[in-house]
Design a protein around this motif. Sequence first.
Motif, mmCIF file in Angstrom:
data_model
loop_
_atom_site.group_PDB
_atom_site.id
_atom_site.type_symbol
_atom_site.label_atom_id
_atom_site.label_comp_id
_atom_site.label_asym_id
_atom_site.label_seq_id
_atom_site.Cartn_x
_atom_site.Cartn_y
_atom_site.Cartn_z
ATOM 1 N N SER A 220 0.803 -1.229 0.000
ATOM 2 C CA SER A 220 0.000 0.000 0.000
ATOM 3 C C SER A 220 0.833 1.275 0.000
ATOM 4 C CB SER A 220 -0.968 -0.003 1.181
ATOM 5 O OG SER A 220 -2.058 -0.864 0.917
ATOM 6 N N SER A 221 2.066 1.234 0.471
ATOM 7 C CA SER A 221 2.897 2.439 0.433
ATOM 8 C C SER A 221 3.149 2.902 -0.997
ATOM 9 C CB SER A 221 4.241 2.198 1.137
ATOM 10 O OG SER A 221 5.009 1.227 0.457
ATOM 11 N N TYR A 222 3.074 1.965 -1.948
ATOM 12 C CA TYR A 222 3.314 2.314 -3.355
ATOM 13 C C TYR A 222 2.170 3.128 -3.954
ATOM 14 C CZ TYR A 222 6.917 -1.359 -3.009
ATOM 15 O OH TYR A 222 7.982 -2.125 -2.633
ATOM 16 N N LEU A 223 1.104 3.317 -3.181
ATOM 17 C CA LEU A 223 0.018 4.184 -3.654
ATOM 18 C C LEU A 223 0.545 5.584 -3.955
ATOM 19 C CD1 LEU A 223 -3.111 3.793 -4.024
ATOM 20 C CD2 LEU A 223 -3.365 5.155 -1.961
ATOM 21 N N ALA A 224 1.584 5.993 -3.225
ATOM 22 C CA ALA A 224 2.178 7.306 -3.461
ATOM 23 C C ALA A 224 2.748 7.403 -4.878
ATOM 24 C CB ALA A 224 3.270 7.579 -2.422
ATOM 25 N N ASN A 225 3.298 6.296 -5.396
ATOM 26 C CA ASN A 225 3.822 6.282 -6.764
ATOM 27 C C ASN A 225 2.703 6.438 -7.786
ATOM 28 O OD1 ASN A 225 5.635 4.472 -4.947
ATOM 29 N ND2 ASN A 225 6.964 5.039 -6.648
ATOM 30 N N ILE A 226 1.557 5.779 -7.505
ATOM 31 C CA ILE A 226 0.397 5.872 -8.401
ATOM 32 C C ILE A 226 -0.162 7.298 -8.370
ATOM 33 C CG2 ILE A 226 -1.946 4.999 -8.811
ATOM 34 C CD1 ILE A 226 -0.877 2.336 -7.427
ATOM 35 N N ALA A 227 -0.255 7.866 -7.177
ATOM 36 C CA ALA A 227 -0.754 9.239 -7.047
ATOM 37 C C ALA A 227 0.160 10.218 -7.774
ATOM 38 C CB ALA A 227 -0.870 9.611 -5.567
ATOM 39 N N SER A 228 1.461 9.986 -7.686
ATOM 40 C CA SER A 228 2.420 10.849 -8.374
ATOM 41 C C SER A 228 2.245 10.776 -9.894
ATOM 42 C CB SER A 228 3.839 10.432 -7.985
ATOM 43 O OG SER A 228 4.796 11.246 -8.615
ATOM 44 N N LYS A 229 1.986 9.567 -10.407
ATOM 45 C CA LYS A 229 1.741 9.409 -11.848
ATOM 46 C C LYS A 229 0.481 10.168 -12.258
ATOM 47 C CE LYS A 229 2.025 7.624 -16.027
ATOM 48 N NZ LYS A 229 3.101 7.983 -16.968
ATOM 49 N N LEU A 230 -0.562 10.093 -11.427
ATOM 50 C CA LEU A 230 -1.796 10.820 -11.753
ATOM 51 C C LEU A 230 -1.585 12.328 -11.700
ATOM 52 C CD1 LEU A 230 -3.193 8.054 -11.680
ATOM 53 C CD2 LEU A 230 -5.143 9.192 -10.648
ATOM 54 N N ALA A 231 -0.742 12.791 -10.781
ATOM 55 C CA ALA A 231 -0.436 14.222 -10.725
ATOM 56 C C ALA A 231 0.201 14.667 -12.037
ATOM 57 C CB ALA A 231 0.492 14.521 -9.548
ATOM 58 N N SER A 232 1.035 13.796 -12.604
ATOM 59 C CA SER A 232 1.666 14.092 -13.891
ATOM 60 C C SER A 232 0.631 14.080 -15.024
ATOM 61 C CB SER A 232 2.766 13.060 -14.160
ATOM 62 O OG SER A 232 3.252 13.169 -15.470
ATOM 63 N N ILE A 233 -0.247 13.059 -15.010
ATOM 64 C CA ILE A 233 -1.265 12.939 -16.063
ATOM 65 C C ILE A 233 -2.223 14.130 -16.041
ATOM 66 C CG2 ILE A 233 -3.315 11.606 -16.750
ATOM 67 C CD1 ILE A 233 -1.774 9.068 -15.907
ATOM 68 N N TYR A 234 -2.614 14.547 -14.835
ATOM 69 C CA TYR A 234 -3.601 15.630 -14.705
ATOM 70 C C TYR A 234 -2.960 17.017 -14.571
ATOM 71 C CZ TYR A 234 -7.562 12.431 -14.362
ATOM 72 O OH TYR A 234 -8.537 11.490 -14.639
ATOM 73 N N ASN A 235 -1.631 17.029 -14.561
ATOM 74 C CA ASN A 235 -0.898 18.287 -14.466
ATOM 75 C C ASN A 235 -1.340 19.099 -13.249
ATOM 76 O OD1 ASN A 235 1.008 20.180 -15.277
ATOM 77 N ND2 ASN A 235 -0.466 21.333 -16.527
ATOM 78 N N CYS A 236 -1.316 18.430 -12.100
ATOM 79 C CA CYS A 236 -1.667 19.101 -10.851
ATOM 80 C C CYS A 236 -0.749 18.575 -9.752
ATOM 81 C CB CYS A 236 -3.141 18.891 -10.505
ATOM 82 S SG CYS A 236 -3.575 17.178 -10.167
ATOM 83 N N SER A 237 -0.933 19.054 -8.540
ATOM 84 C CA SER A 237 -0.046 18.659 -7.448
ATOM 85 C C SER A 237 -0.455 17.308 -6.870
ATOM 86 C CB SER A 237 -0.072 19.710 -6.340
ATOM 87 O OG SER A 237 -1.341 19.702 -5.695
#
Length: 255
Positions: A220-237
Amino acid sequence: MILTDTHTHLYSEEFDQDRGEMMQRAINAGVSRFFIPAIDSTCTQAMYDLEQDYPENIFLMMGLHPTYVKDNYKAELAHVASQLAKRKFYAIGEIGIDLYWDKTHLKEQQIAFRQQIQWAKQYKLPIVIHCREAFDEIFEILEDEKSPELFGIFHCFTGTYEQALQAISYNMVLGIGGVATFKNGKIDQFLNRIDLQNIVLETDAPYLAPIPFRGKRNESSYLANIASKLASIYNCSLEEIAAITTANSKRVFGI
């Protein structure tokens, strides 16, 4: 920052040697809410034990996973019914249809999926859908069962943009996990056309670890990696991704 893992099998024997350390890594990474899907009756006690160990963080679902729909599926469904009648759960899941491994029990999978959708309506709970090579079969049943009382999460969404819109039309949000980080995952190519209000995050740990951990045990700690990818996809923080997807999880699960 609060991240919510809407789908993680933390009771899995894959974590038996280091569950405490794994949980601490997740909490240190900002993941403090964990929603736990059921598989079949053999995992029920392990789920309850996990909840007892982390009462502030663990939220349980109840259901029969489609790949565990076998000849004894009626007994397994009776177990689901008995647990639902006993105590509070936050969703019926994971349920659905899986034609990747075996098509032998398609009819029984359809019966089990429909029955569990009806229980979700009865208990006013969301459903969490497992779909593998079965979009048409899933959508057929959702079309039959659609109503204001039907809502939930399309777990581990890996379909097309058109299938994403169809899922959302049935009051589903999309569970986005490690596949969004894969070069051949494809969903990253259209995800920014889907409103973030329709997205929740998940790991599906111990399966489907995101890049750079692909092929290893997921946690579950790797959720941060998924969230980071979405921040890149959506161009937000990252903070915006965490806030919106956690708010979405609260809307679905009611907590």
